[in-house]
Design a protein around this motif. Structure first.
Motif, PDB file in Angstrom:
ATOM      1  N   ASP A   1       0.866  -1.184   0.000  1.00 27.05           N
ATOM      2  CA  ASP A   1       0.000   0.000   0.000  1.00 27.05           C
ATOM      3  C   ASP A   1       0.902   1.234   0.000  1.00 27.05           C
ATOM      4  N   ILE A   2       1.049   1.882  -1.168  1.00 27.52           N
ATOM      5  CA  ILE A   2       1.930   3.046  -1.279  1.00 27.52           C
ATOM      6  C   ILE A   2       1.408   4.220  -0.446  1.00 27.52           C
ATOM      7  N   HIS A   3       0.081   4.388  -0.420  1.00 31.80           N
ATOM      8  CA  HIS A   3      -0.509   5.460   0.382  1.00 31.80           C
ATOM      9  C   HIS A   3      -0.122   5.271   1.855  1.00 31.80           C
ATOM     10  N   LYS A   4      -0.267   4.064   2.354  1.00 29.11           N
ATOM     11  CA  LYS A   4       0.105   3.772   3.747  1.00 29.11           C
ATOM     12  C   LYS A   4       1.596   3.999   3.958  1.00 29.11           C
ATOM     13  N   TYR A   5       2.414   3.620   2.988  1.00 27.19           N
ATOM     14  CA  TYR A   5       3.857   3.801   3.079  1.00 27.19           C
ATOM     15  C   TYR A   5       4.208   5.278   3.286  1.00 27.19           C
ATOM     16  N   LEU A   6       3.644   6.139   2.456  1.00 30.55           N
ATOM     17  CA  LEU A   6       3.907   7.569   2.587  1.00 30.55           C
ATOM     18  C   LEU A   6       3.407   8.126   3.920  1.00 30.55           C
ATOM     19  N   ARG A   7       2.223   7.680   4.337  1.00 28.87           N
ATOM     20  CA  ARG A   7       1.672   8.177   5.591  1.00 28.87           C
ATOM     21  C   ARG A   7       2.548   7.743   6.781  1.00 28.87           C
ATOM     22  N   LEU A   8       3.125   6.546   6.710  1.00 25.16           N
ATOM     23  CA  LEU A   8       3.987   6.092   7.808  1.00 25.16           C
ATOM     24  C   LEU A   8       5.312   6.852   7.821  1.00 25.16           C
ATOM     25  N   LEU A   9       5.842   7.180   6.645  1.00 22.21           N
ATOM     26  CA  LEU A   9       7.053   8.014   6.614  1.00 22.21           C
ATOM     27  C   LEU A   9       6.755   9.383   7.222  1.00 22.21           C
ATOM     28  N   GLU A  10       5.602   9.943   6.889  1.00 20.19           N
ATOM     29  CA  GLU A  10       5.209  11.222   7.498  1.00 20.19           C
ATOM     30  C   GLU A  10       5.070  11.071   9.007  1.00 20.19           C
ATOM     31  N   GLU A  11       4.451   9.976   9.446  1.00 24.15           N
ATOM     32  CA  GLU A  11       4.247   9.751  10.883  1.00 24.15           C
ATOM     33  C   GLU A  11       5.576   9.640  11.618  1.00 24.15           C
ATOM     34  N   MET A  12       6.549   8.991  10.991  1.00 22.73           N
ATOM     35  CA  MET A  12       7.892   8.880  11.574  1.00 22.73           C
ATOM     36  C   MET A  12       8.455  10.269  11.870  1.00 22.73           C
ATOM     37  N   VAL A  13       8.292  11.191  10.933  1.00 22.82           N
ATOM     38  CA  VAL A  13       8.802  12.558  11.116  1.00 22.82           C
ATOM     39  C   VAL A  13       7.969  13.311  12.147  1.00 22.82           C
ATOM     40  N   ILE A  14       6.657  13.161  12.087  1.00 24.84           N
ATOM     41  CA  ILE A  14       5.763  13.832  13.039  1.00 24.84           C
ATOM     42  C   ILE A  14       6.097  13.421  14.474  1.00 24.84           C
ATOM     43  N   LEU A  15       6.295  12.136  14.690  1.00 20.65           N
ATOM     44  CA  LEU A  15       6.627  11.640  16.039  1.00 20.65           C
ATOM     45  C   LEU A  15       8.002  12.127  16.491  1.00 20.65           C
ATOM     46  N   THR A  16       8.942  12.202  15.552  1.00 27.65           N
ATOM     47  CA  THR A  16      10.280  12.697  15.881  1.00 27.65           C
ATOM     48  C   THR A  16      10.216  14.164  16.300  1.00 27.65           C
ATOM     49  N   LEU A  17       9.494  14.975  15.545  1.00 29.42           N
ATOM     50  CA  LEU A  17       9.398  16.399  15.868  1.00 29.42           C
ATOM     51  C   LEU A  17       8.648  16.640  17.177  1.00 29.42           C
ATOM     52  N   ALA A  18       7.710  15.739  17.490  1.00 29.07           N
ATOM     53  CA  ALA A  18       6.985  15.856  18.767  1.00 29.07           C
ATOM     54  C   ALA A  18       7.943  15.748  19.948  1.00 29.07           C
ATOM     55  N   GLU A  19       9.024  15.000  19.769  1.00 26.99           N
ATOM     56  CA  GLU A  19      10.010  14.865  20.846  1.00 26.99           C
ATOM     57  C   GLU A  19      10.761  16.175  21.086  1.00 26.99           C
ATOM     58  N   TYR A  20      10.665  17.084  20.144  1.00 29.83           N
ATOM     59  CA  TYR A  20      11.268  18.407  20.300  1.00 29.83           C
ATOM     60  C   TYR A  20      10.213  19.462  20.643  1.00 29.83           C
ATOM     61  N   GLY A  21       9.008  18.996  20.975  1.00 31.74           N
ATOM     62  CA  GLY A  21       7.955  19.904  21.390  1.00 31.74           C
ATOM     63  C   GLY A  21       7.221  20.587  20.256  1.00 31.74           C
ATOM     64  N   LEU A  22       7.370  20.071  19.038  1.00 35.30           N
ATOM     65  CA  LEU A  22       6.717  20.678  17.877  1.00 35.30           C
ATOM     66  C   LEU A  22       5.506  19.858  17.455  1.00 35.30           C
ATOM     67  N   LYS A  23       4.415  20.536  17.137  1.00 40.48           N
ATOM     68  CA  LYS A  23       3.202  19.875  16.664  1.00 40.48           C
ATOM     69  C   LYS A  23       3.216  19.907  15.132  1.00 40.48           C
ATOM     70  N   ALA A  24       3.763  18.868  14.546  1.00 43.96           N
ATOM     71  CA  ALA A  24       3.835  18.765  13.086  1.00 43.96           C
ATOM     72  C   ALA A  24       2.615  18.000  12.578  1.00 43.96           C
ATOM     73  N   GLU A  25       2.244  18.292  11.323  1.00 44.05           N
ATOM     74  CA  GLU A  25       1.013  17.719  10.770  1.00 44.05           C
ATOM     75  C   GLU A  25       1.176  17.430   9.282  1.00 44.05           C
ATOM     76  N   ARG A  26       0.180  16.705   8.753  1.00 41.13           N
ATOM     77  CA  ARG A  26       0.034  16.571   7.310  1.00 41.13           C
ATOM     78  C   ARG A  26      -0.817  17.726   6.803  1.00 41.13           C
ATOM     79  N   SER A  27      -0.628  18.061   5.538  1.00 44.52           N
ATOM     80  CA  SER A  27      -1.450  19.069   4.889  1.00 44.52           C
ATOM     81  C   SER A  27      -2.183  18.383   3.746  1.00 44.52           C
ATOM     82  N   GLU A  28      -3.499  18.436   3.778  1.00 41.78           N
ATOM     83  CA  GLU A  28      -4.305  17.684   2.823  1.00 41.78           C
ATOM     84  C   GLU A  28      -3.895  17.995   1.377  1.00 41.78           C
TER      85      GLU A  28
END
Length: 234
Positions: free
Chosen positions: A114-141
């Protein structure tokens, strides 16, 4: 299903050399898949994850518009930058020092098809990493990548993504701005999206420099958990 992922940190490496290396790994995995299908060979397909930092370079994806690069060859040379048209999806992007570039070359048959899931998980990896620095990162539709302050006049992109896949084997990946020189982004229309700013982790944290090795460790931690992978240092 082979969940082992060979990890390599290539340090600072020329874009074209790295692209050629990706292509070699990509072809190796595809050849194994073709052999398995034709001969029922039952061979395991490898997975790779490359970290790299590139010298200044602009790359244009298959659906990109040359008009989004705002300088010519002479100006590129003055900026010590290079330019390549490449075979990933997406439009134009920039890579350079102070940026973590990650190239997962995975056989998604080992994980999920599932390529869509693949991209969303790569985004999630970055979102979770940035959360550790106190940043609220998101996807943009409708806009692949990771952003801050989505839906406001202050929306800004911190991580770009663009991938290629064939027979469920992936290449190319993500570019996270950690200590990036944001001036280079002014020389293009990032990802072809006008009126949207770009940022870097050190700018958001108000620091001169963020520890890149620490950010890589956090990215790998979240990648391993999200993909249920087993990282193997190569």
């Amino acid at each position: 299903m082979n969940k082992e992922v060979f990890l390599q940190d290539l340090g600072q490496k020329d874009y074209k050399e790295t692209w050629d290396y990706q292509e070699d790994l990509f072809k190796e995995t595809l050849d194994i898949k073709i052999k398995n299908r034709r001969e029922d060979a039952g061979l395991k397909t490898p997975n790779h994850f490359l970290f790299v930092e590139h010298p200044h370079v602009y790359t244009l994806g298959k659906s990109g518009d040359m008009a989004n690069l705002l300088i010519d060859e002479e100006q590129l040379a003055k900026k010590n930058a290079t330019f390549y048209k490449i075979n990933r999806g997406g439009d134009i992007t920039y890579h350079g020092p102070g940026q973590i570039v990650g190239y997962p070359i995975l056989d998604l048959d080992n994980f999920f098809t599932d390529i869509h899931k693949y991209l969303r998980l790569l985004e999630e990896m970055v979102i979770l990493t940035l959360a550790e620095y106190g940043l609220k990162a998101e996807r943009s539709e409708g806009e692949t990548g990771v952003w801050l302050d989505v839906g406001t006049p202050f929306a800004r992109k911190i991580c770009a993504m663009g991938v290629r896949a064939s027979r469920w084997v992936t290449m190319h990946g993500f570019a996270l701005n950690v200590n990036a020189d944001l001036g280079y982004f002014d020389l293009m229309i990032p990802c072809g999206i006008k009126d949207k700013a770009v940022t870097s982790l050190n700018v958001e944290l108000g620091e001169k420099e963020v520890n890149i090795a620490e950010v890589k460790d956090k990215l790998l931690k979240h990648f391993t958990a999200l993909f249920e992978a087993e990282m193997v240092l190569k």
